[in-house]
Design a protein around this motif. Sequence first.
Motif, mmCIF file in Angstrom:
data_model
loop_
_atom_site.group_PDB
_atom_site.id
_atom_site.type_symbol
_atom_site.label_atom_id
_atom_site.label_comp_id
_atom_site.label_asym_id
_atom_site.label_seq_id
_atom_site.Cartn_x
_atom_site.Cartn_y
_atom_site.Cartn_z
ATOM 1 N N THR A 7 0.834 -1.201 0.000
ATOM 2 C CA THR A 7 0.000 0.000 0.000
ATOM 3 C C THR A 7 0.863 1.243 0.000
ATOM 4 O O THR A 7 0.591 2.203 -0.731
ATOM 5 N N VAL A 8 1.926 1.237 0.801
ATOM 6 C CA VAL A 8 2.845 2.380 0.834
ATOM 7 C C VAL A 8 3.501 2.569 -0.527
ATOM 8 O O VAL A 8 3.621 3.697 -1.013
ATOM 9 N N ASP A 9 3.902 1.485 -1.167
ATOM 10 C CA ASP A 9 4.506 1.585 -2.502
ATOM 11 C C ASP A 9 3.530 2.199 -3.504
ATOM 12 O O ASP A 9 3.905 3.041 -4.318
ATOM 13 N N LYS A 10 2.262 1.778 -3.437
ATOM 14 C CA LYS A 10 1.251 2.303 -4.358
ATOM 15 C C LYS A 10 1.015 3.794 -4.122
ATOM 16 O O LYS A 10 0.979 4.580 -5.065
ATOM 17 N N VAL A 11 0.862 4.178 -2.839
ATOM 18 C CA VAL A 11 0.638 5.592 -2.511
ATOM 19 C C VAL A 11 1.852 6.422 -2.906
ATOM 20 O O VAL A 11 1.717 7.526 -3.458
#
Length: 96
Positions: A7-11
Motif C-alpha cells: 500500500t505504501v509503494d502504491k501511494v
Amino acid sequence: MIIDEQTVDKVAHLARLELSAAEKPEIIKDMNKILGFMDKLNEVDTTGVEPLVYMTDDENILREDVVKQVITTAEALENAPEHDGSHFLVAKVINK
C-alpha cells in the motif's frame, strides 16, 4: 484497514515519491496511526449534527473598489528590464 508495504509503494507511486527501504516502516507506522485516529472519529455519534461549512456565521465585509493612485505607462515601465515603450517584454515560455 491495515497499511502494508504494498500500500505504501502504491501511494508513493501515485504521489511521485521515492521512499527508501529504511523510510517505509516509519511511513507504515504513521499511516496506521492516521487510520486509527479516523476510526476513533467514526465512533463519535453525530446524529442530528448539521455539517459545518464555515467556522463562523460572519460574512465578509468588502470595501468599495476605488482607484486611489494612477500611474502612467511610462512610470510603470521605468524599472522594467525590457519593454517596447508600451508593453513589458518577457521571454517566450510556450513553444508551438
